[in-house]
Scaffold this motif. Structure first.
Motif, PDB file in Angstrom:
ATOM      1  N   ALA A  66       1.995   5.476  -3.875  1.00 50.03           N
ATOM      2  CA  ALA A  66       1.224   6.469  -3.124  1.00 50.03           C
ATOM      3  C   ALA A  66       1.929   6.845  -1.830  1.00 50.03           C
ATOM      4  CB  ALA A  66      -0.171   5.925  -2.828  1.00 50.03           C
ATOM      5  N   ALA A  67       2.397   5.834  -1.102  1.00 52.50           N
ATOM      6  CA  ALA A  67       3.080   6.087   0.170  1.00 52.50           C
ATOM      7  C   ALA A  67       4.331   6.926  -0.035  1.00 52.50           C
ATOM      8  CB  ALA A  67       3.428   4.765   0.847  1.00 52.50           C
ATOM      9  N   HIS A  68       5.063   6.645  -1.100  1.00 50.74           N
ATOM     10  CA  HIS A  68       6.276   7.408  -1.382  1.00 50.74           C
ATOM     11  C   HIS A  68       5.958   8.844  -1.785  1.00 50.74           C
ATOM     12  CE1 HIS A  68       9.880   4.878  -1.044  1.00 50.74           C
ATOM     13  NE2 HIS A  68       9.034   3.882  -1.179  1.00 50.74           N
TER      14      HIS A  68
ATOM     15  N   LYS B 111      -8.208  11.124 -11.883  1.00 57.71           N
ATOM     16  CA  LYS B 111      -9.101   9.998 -11.605  1.00 57.71           C
ATOM     17  C   LYS B 111      -8.895   9.500 -10.184  1.00 57.71           C
ATOM     18  CE  LYS B 111      -7.529   7.409 -14.970  1.00 57.71           C
ATOM     19  NZ  LYS B 111      -7.330   6.216 -15.839  1.00 57.71           N
ATOM     20  N   SER B 112      -9.805   8.668  -9.710  1.00 50.63           N
ATOM     21  CA  SER B 112      -9.714   8.184  -8.337  1.00 50.63           C
ATOM     22  C   SER B 112      -8.578   7.177  -8.189  1.00 50.63           C
ATOM     23  CB  SER B 112     -11.032   7.523  -7.923  1.00 50.63           C
ATOM     24  OG  SER B 112     -11.211   6.295  -8.604  1.00 50.63           O
ATOM     25  N   TYR B 113      -8.101   7.048  -6.959  1.00 50.91           N
ATOM     26  CA  TYR B 113      -7.033   6.093  -6.666  1.00 50.91           C
ATOM     27  C   TYR B 113      -7.448   4.678  -7.042  1.00 50.91           C
ATOM     28  CZ  TYR B 113      -3.846   3.257  -3.811  1.00 50.91           C
ATOM     29  OH  TYR B 113      -2.936   2.321  -3.374  1.00 50.91           O
ATOM     30  N   ALA B 114      -8.708   4.341  -6.775  1.00 52.54           N
ATOM     31  CA  ALA B 114      -9.200   2.991  -7.069  1.00 52.54           C
ATOM     32  C   ALA B 114      -9.142   2.673  -8.558  1.00 52.54           C
ATOM     33  CB  ALA B 114     -10.630   2.831  -6.553  1.00 52.54           C
ATOM     34  N   ASP B 115      -9.279   3.701  -9.390  1.00 50.37           N
ATOM     35  CA  ASP B 115      -9.292   3.491 -10.839  1.00 50.37           C
ATOM     36  C   ASP B 115      -7.896   3.505 -11.457  1.00 50.37           C
ATOM     37  OD1 ASP B 115     -12.048   3.276 -10.887  1.00 50.37           O
ATOM     38  OD2 ASP B 115     -12.354   5.423 -11.230  1.00 50.37           O
TER      39      ASP B 115
ATOM     40  N   ILE C 219      -3.997  14.449   0.114  1.00 47.47           N
ATOM     41  CA  ILE C 219      -4.497  14.433   1.496  1.00 47.47           C
ATOM     42  C   ILE C 219      -5.657  13.453   1.636  1.00 47.47           C
ATOM     43  CG2 ILE C 219      -5.652  15.818   3.264  1.00 47.47           C
ATOM     44  CD1 ILE C 219      -3.949  18.197   2.123  1.00 47.47           C
ATOM     45  N   PHE C 220      -6.561  13.453   0.661  1.00 42.91           N
ATOM     46  CA  PHE C 220      -7.635  12.461   0.672  1.00 42.91           C
ATOM     47  C   PHE C 220      -7.054  11.048   0.688  1.00 42.91           C
ATOM     48  CE2 PHE C 220     -10.879  15.586  -0.877  1.00 42.91           C
ATOM     49  CZ  PHE C 220     -11.878  15.261   0.030  1.00 42.91           C
ATOM     50  N   LEU C 221      -6.045  10.839  -0.134  1.00 47.33           N
ATOM     51  CA  LEU C 221      -5.433   9.519  -0.241  1.00 47.33           C
ATOM     52  C   LEU C 221      -4.705   9.138   1.043  1.00 47.33           C
ATOM     53  CD1 LEU C 221      -4.750   7.059  -1.936  1.00 47.33           C
ATOM     54  CD2 LEU C 221      -2.801   8.320  -2.876  1.00 47.33           C
ATOM     55  N   GLU C 222      -4.020  10.105   1.640  1.00 50.77           N
ATOM     56  CA  GLU C 222      -3.287   9.836   2.878  1.00 50.77           C
ATOM     57  C   GLU C 222      -4.213   9.305   3.964  1.00 50.77           C
ATOM     58  OE1 GLU C 222      -1.633  10.650   6.823  1.00 50.77           O
ATOM     59  OE2 GLU C 222      -3.323  11.712   5.914  1.00 50.77           O
ATOM     60  N   ARG C 223      -5.430   9.829   3.997  1.00 47.40           N
ATOM     61  CA  ARG C 223      -6.410   9.367   4.984  1.00 47.40           C
ATOM     62  C   ARG C 223      -6.796   7.909   4.744  1.00 47.40           C
ATOM     63  NH1 ARG C 223      -4.816  13.693   6.339  1.00 47.40           N
ATOM     64  NH2 ARG C 223      -5.985  15.402   7.289  1.00 47.40           N
ATOM     65  N   GLN C 224      -6.664   7.453   3.506  1.00 45.15           N
ATOM     66  CA  GLN C 224      -7.066   6.089   3.159  1.00 45.15           C
ATOM     67  C   GLN C 224      -5.978   5.056   3.412  1.00 45.15           C
ATOM     68  OE1 GLN C 224      -8.903   5.812  -0.845  1.00 45.15           O
ATOM     69  NE2 GLN C 224      -9.027   8.045  -0.822  1.00 45.15           N
ATOM     70  N   ILE C 225      -4.720   5.436   3.187  1.00 43.46           N
ATOM     71  CA  ILE C 225      -3.675   4.411   3.192  1.00 43.46           C
ATOM     72  C   ILE C 225      -2.736   4.461   4.392  1.00 43.46           C
ATOM     73  CG2 ILE C 225      -3.703   4.388   0.667  1.00 43.46           C
ATOM     74  CD1 ILE C 225      -0.942   5.733   0.752  1.00 43.46           C
ATOM     75  N   SER C 226      -2.694   5.573   5.127  1.00 40.77           N
ATOM     76  CA  SER C 226      -1.740   5.689   6.232  1.00 40.77           C
ATOM     77  C   SER C 226      -2.231   4.937   7.467  1.00 40.77           C
ATOM     78  CB  SER C 226      -1.500   7.156   6.593  1.00 40.77           C
ATOM     79  OG  SER C 226      -0.772   7.809   5.592  1.00 40.77           O
ATOM     80  N   ASN C 227      -1.319   4.220   8.114  1.00 41.86           N
ATOM     81  CA  ASN C 227      -1.670   3.575   9.377  1.00 41.86           C
ATOM     82  C   ASN C 227      -1.281   4.488  10.538  1.00 41.86           C
ATOM     83  OD1 ASN C 227       1.146   3.281   9.786  1.00 41.86           O
ATOM     84  ND2 ASN C 227       1.138   1.286   8.772  1.00 41.86           N
TER      85      ASN C 227
END
Length: 212
Positions: free
Chosen positions: A69-71, A37-41, A122-130
């Motif tokens: 997620a970051a970990h 499922k998606s991260y948002a869900d 990888i999709f998630l990394e694009r969303q949360i990484s600064n």
């Protein structure tokens, strides 16, 4: 629960083996759910249920799902770095093209093993990484590529080549493929094309410009 602190700061740092296993179970549960499922869900309750821990226990380790997620991303990338250092050490003293070929084969094989998980992360990394986190990770991997070049027996034969360009080419294509066509990593043609890309760059050193 607030996640204003650094996402890599644990509320409870695992010291004993049991605590480490609990943290590992939480991270594994997160990745398994992220594929489905998606991260948002995703909810902390979902993660606790799949990990087999109580919700209170989950919050003892992580303040929220962004921290988890970051970990997950951090641990995956750290493991890749550790593996790459071992591979470079095993190839020390070999010609540069042989070292690069070996690294390419191993990196692609590592990512092809669990393409769905890598694609989701990888999709998630694009969303949360600064930018700070991305720059730190980028620098660490480029350093490993630089050590690979330095470990070769013929580094002087490639005076204008840049490990940073090789890294950008490899991970740019690899991660784009994982996001758009992950099954391609399991096809021999993908490895062949990656070799053409990187070895072709090494073979035209007179036209290369070191940009790092």
């Amino acid at each position: 629960m607030s996640e204003t602190a650094s996402p890599l700061k644990l509320r409870r740092k695992p010291v004993q083996q049991r605590s480490k296993m609990t943290q590992l179970a939480i991270l594994d549960a997160f990745v398994r759910l992220l594929v489905e499922k998606s991260y948002a869900d995703l909810t902390m309750r979902d993660i606790a249920l799949v990990a087999g821990v109580g919700l209170g226990t989950l919050y003892e380790y992580f303040p929220g799902k962004k921290s988890i997620a970051a970990h997950c991303i951090h641990e995956r990338m750290k493991n890749i770095g550790a593996q790459m250092r071992i591979w470079v050490a095993l190839q020390h003293g070999q010609p540069l093209q042989d070292i690069v070929t070996d690294l390419l084969e191993r990196i692609i094989l590592l990512h092809a093993d669990k393409t769905e998980e890598w694609s989701a992360l990888i999709f998630l990394e694009r969303q949360i990484s600064n930018m700070e986190a991305y720059s730190a990770l980028y620098g660490q991997v480029v350093d490993i590529w630089e050590s690979a070049f330095a470990a070769s027996s013929d580094r002087a034969a490639y005076p204008n080549t840049s490990p940073a360009i090789v890294h950008a080419a490899v991970y740019g294509v690899l991660y784009q493929t994982l996001m758009l066509s992950p099954q391609s990593l399991q096809e021999p043609e993908f490895l062949a094309q990656m070799k053409n890309l990187v070895l072709g760059y090494l073979q035209i050193t007179d036209q290369s410009v070191r940009i790092r």
